[in-house]
Design a protein around this motif. Sequence first.
Motif, PDB file in Angstrom:
ATOM      1  N   PHE A  28       0.853  -1.187   0.000  1.00  0.00           N
ATOM      2  CA  PHE A  28       0.000   0.000   0.000  1.00  0.00           C
ATOM      3  C   PHE A  28       0.892   1.241   0.000  1.00  0.00           C
ATOM      4  CE2 PHE A  28      -1.976  -3.408   2.466  1.00  0.00           C
ATOM      5  CZ  PHE A  28      -3.188  -3.570   1.804  1.00  0.00           C
ATOM      6  N   PRO A  29       0.560   2.265  -0.758  1.00  0.00           N
ATOM      7  CA  PRO A  29       1.379   3.488  -0.738  1.00  0.00           C
ATOM      8  C   PRO A  29       1.460   4.075   0.669  1.00  0.00           C
ATOM      9  CG  PRO A  29      -0.134   3.530  -2.591  1.00  0.00           C
ATOM     10  CD  PRO A  29      -0.534   2.363  -1.745  1.00  0.00           C
ATOM     11  N   LEU A  50      -8.918  -9.810   4.028  1.00  0.00           N
ATOM     12  CA  LEU A  50      -7.735  -9.076   4.458  1.00  0.00           C
ATOM     13  C   LEU A  50      -7.978  -8.414   5.807  1.00  0.00           C
ATOM     14  CD1 LEU A  50      -6.556  -7.230   1.210  1.00  0.00           C
ATOM     15  CD2 LEU A  50      -5.701  -9.368   2.162  1.00  0.00           C
ATOM     16  N   HIS A  51      -7.004  -8.533   6.695  1.00  0.00           N
ATOM     17  CA  HIS A  51      -7.049  -7.856   7.990  1.00  0.00           C
ATOM     18  C   HIS A  51      -5.974  -6.766   7.958  1.00  0.00           C
ATOM     19  CE1 HIS A  51      -9.661 -11.050   9.573  1.00  0.00           C
ATOM     20  NE2 HIS A  51      -8.871 -11.882   8.914  1.00  0.00           N
ATOM     21  N   THR A  52      -6.375  -5.513   7.821  1.00  0.00           N
ATOM     22  CA  THR A  52      -5.430  -4.416   7.659  1.00  0.00           C
ATOM     23  C   THR A  52      -5.121  -3.733   8.988  1.00  0.00           C
ATOM     24  OG1 THR A  52      -7.194  -2.848   7.166  1.00  0.00           O
ATOM     25  CG2 THR A  52      -6.209  -4.004   5.297  1.00  0.00           C
ATOM     26  N   TYR A  53      -3.937  -3.156   9.071  1.00  0.00           N
ATOM     27  CA  TYR A  53      -3.502  -2.446  10.275  1.00  0.00           C
ATOM     28  C   TYR A  53      -2.303  -1.580   9.918  1.00  0.00           C
ATOM     29  CZ  TYR A  53       0.254  -5.895  10.352  1.00  0.00           C
ATOM     30  OH  TYR A  53       1.343  -6.673  10.007  1.00  0.00           O
ATOM     31  N   LYS A  58       4.380   2.823  10.952  1.00  0.00           N
ATOM     32  CA  LYS A  58       3.235   3.506  10.330  1.00  0.00           C
ATOM     33  C   LYS A  58       3.026   3.098   8.875  1.00  0.00           C
ATOM     34  CE  LYS A  58       3.471   7.475  13.465  1.00  0.00           C
ATOM     35  NZ  LYS A  58       3.541   8.952  13.597  1.00  0.00           N
ATOM     36  N   ASN A  59       3.523   1.907   8.528  1.00  0.00           N
ATOM     37  CA  ASN A  59       3.215   1.331   7.222  1.00  0.00           C
ATOM     38  C   ASN A  59       1.845   0.675   7.281  1.00  0.00           C
ATOM     39  OD1 ASN A  59       5.937   1.790   6.241  1.00  0.00           O
ATOM     40  ND2 ASN A  59       6.551   0.020   7.474  1.00  0.00           N
ATOM     41  N   LYS A  60       1.051   0.859   6.242  1.00  0.00           N
ATOM     42  CA  LYS A  60      -0.199   0.113   6.150  1.00  0.00           C
ATOM     43  C   LYS A  60       0.132  -1.309   5.714  1.00  0.00           C
ATOM     44  CE  LYS A  60      -4.830  -0.001   4.118  1.00  0.00           C
ATOM     45  NZ  LYS A  60      -5.785   0.653   3.186  1.00  0.00           N
ATOM     46  N   ALA A  61      -0.354  -2.293   6.448  1.00  0.00           N
ATOM     47  CA  ALA A  61      -0.078  -3.699   6.155  1.00  0.00           C
ATOM     48  C   ALA A  61      -1.374  -4.490   6.239  1.00  0.00           C
ATOM     49  CB  ALA A  61       0.955  -4.254   7.129  1.00  0.00           C
ATOM     50  N   ASN A 242       9.923  13.473  -7.361  1.00  0.00           N
ATOM     51  CA  ASN A 242       8.615  12.950  -7.751  1.00  0.00           C
ATOM     52  C   ASN A 242       8.708  11.729  -8.656  1.00  0.00           C
ATOM     53  OD1 ASN A 242       9.602  14.267  -9.972  1.00  0.00           O
ATOM     54  ND2 ASN A 242       7.757  15.475 -10.380  1.00  0.00           N
ATOM     55  N   TYR A 243       9.907  11.152  -8.811  1.00  0.00           N
ATOM     56  CA  TYR A 243      10.060   9.931  -9.597  1.00  0.00           C
ATOM     57  C   TYR A 243       9.965   8.667  -8.737  1.00  0.00           C
ATOM     58  CZ  TYR A 243      11.804  12.896 -13.400  1.00  0.00           C
ATOM     59  OH  TYR A 243      11.927  13.841 -14.387  1.00  0.00           O
ATOM     60  N   HIS A 244       9.901   8.829  -7.436  1.00  0.00           N
ATOM     61  CA  HIS A 244       9.879   7.678  -6.537  1.00  0.00           C
ATOM     62  C   HIS A 244       8.511   7.567  -5.851  1.00  0.00           C
ATOM     63  CE1 HIS A 244      14.185   8.316  -7.060  1.00  0.00           C
ATOM     64  NE2 HIS A 244      14.424   7.145  -6.498  1.00  0.00           N
ATOM     65  N   VAL A 245       7.979   6.352  -5.790  1.00  0.00           N
ATOM     66  CA  VAL A 245       6.721   6.066  -5.094  1.00  0.00           C
ATOM     67  C   VAL A 245       7.047   5.186  -3.894  1.00  0.00           C
ATOM     68  CG1 VAL A 245       4.467   4.947  -5.241  1.00  0.00           C
ATOM     69  CG2 VAL A 245       5.339   6.261  -7.189  1.00  0.00           C
ATOM     70  N   LYS A 246       6.678   5.654  -2.708  1.00  0.00           N
ATOM     71  CA  LYS A 246       7.044   4.976  -1.453  1.00  0.00           C
ATOM     72  C   LYS A 246       5.954   4.010  -1.002  1.00  0.00           C
ATOM     73  CE  LYS A 246       8.463   7.811   1.719  1.00  0.00           C
ATOM     74  NZ  LYS A 246       8.557   8.714   2.899  1.00  0.00           N
ATOM     75  N   LEU A 247       6.379   2.781  -0.642  1.00  0.00           N
ATOM     76  CA  LEU A 247       5.456   1.792  -0.094  1.00  0.00           C
ATOM     77  C   LEU A 247       5.617   1.630   1.418  1.00  0.00           C
ATOM     78  CD1 LEU A 247       5.485  -1.134  -2.709  1.00  0.00           C
ATOM     79  CD2 LEU A 247       3.756   0.650  -2.409  1.00  0.00           C
ATOM     80  N   ALA A 248       6.859   1.461   1.882  1.00  0.00           N
ATOM     81  CA  ALA A 248       7.060   1.160   3.307  1.00  0.00           C
ATOM     82  C   ALA A 248       8.430   1.636   3.751  1.00  0.00           C
ATOM     83  CB  ALA A 248       6.913  -0.340   3.558  1.00  0.00           C
ATOM     84  N   ILE A 249       8.571   1.847   5.079  1.00  0.00           N
ATOM     85  CA  ILE A 249       9.839   2.230   5.671  1.00  0.00           C
ATOM     86  C   ILE A 249      10.140   1.316   6.844  1.00  0.00           C
ATOM     87  CG2 ILE A 249       9.577   4.645   5.003  1.00  0.00           C
ATOM     88  CD1 ILE A 249       8.807   5.226   7.934  1.00  0.00           C
TER      89      ILE A 249
END
Length: 315
Positions: A28-29, A50-53, A58-61, A242-249
């Motif tokens: 998820f972005p 799906l069980h999201t959290y 603070k990554n959506k998983a 603006n060339y990078h799309v972040k998913l998780a940290i």
Amino acid sequence: MAIYTITHSTRYTYETPVIESINEIRIFPYICKEQELLNQELNISFSPVLHTYFDYWKNKAATFSILPPHRELIVESHLTVRTTSPSLIQINFHSDFVQLADETQKNLLLTELSKIEKIKKQGLIKEIAENLLQESSSVADMVERCSSYIFRHFKYVQGITDIETTVDEILDHKGGVCQDFAHVMLQLLRTVHIPCRYVSGYICPNKSGMRGEGATHAWVEAYIPQFGWAGIDPTNNVWVTNYHVKLAIGRNFKDCSPVKGTFRGNCQQSLSVHVSIRYEDGKSFEQTNAVKRKDPYLVLEPVDNNPMGNQQQQQ
């Protein structure tokens, strides 16, 4: 500002049927001011619930389970996202290490993200970092010098590393891919007490010739006083715009793996990842990679009265 439509498909295949597949996804972005989610659709084999959290970082998983026997698992994301960062970032090159130390001491998260990993070749990392530090005039300048060093001294070579390759092994190879360069960068920055974090996502430049273009990508965010988190991509030696799309940290790849999980079965598995990125002008880029693992039979704790055993899968 740019809009990208991204398809990310992860396919596991098994030699014989497996059961009780339990998985966790981070595709998820990431919610931040630098990007805006316009639409996302997930398609997963057997359409599980799906069980999201939101995790510690603070990554959506999300987690899901597939209990019946199966020989294939496909996790597919169709994503449309708008990046809102400017094409040029005005990084603060004035903050020094005294300011950084003061802010780090007051923030437990920054303290955590400035601790080095234990590796055998830490002496070599320390020597490189200290040489770069002598020439640096600020925190941001040191970050930039570390990125430049990796870009100049490590070759971008696919296939010589895998998702479990250690920093020690990367130093031996003096090469690898984006994930490997990010891990070396983290070790260098943390050696001089610069808080930093691993970032997973996509790189979406159109006709720019950047390494890793059109595929899953990894880079680093470093904390710079009086600025905040600044993304830098050592694979291409550029600040993130603006060339990078972040998913998780996270601290490293393990915190950000797009798909990981376990299943019951005693068979070899194979994994392929397909990424397609379409730009606003209608042009697109596609890439499919077979993901290597050191040990495709990575057996975890045995399950009582179950001859199949437990195994792990990860992208």
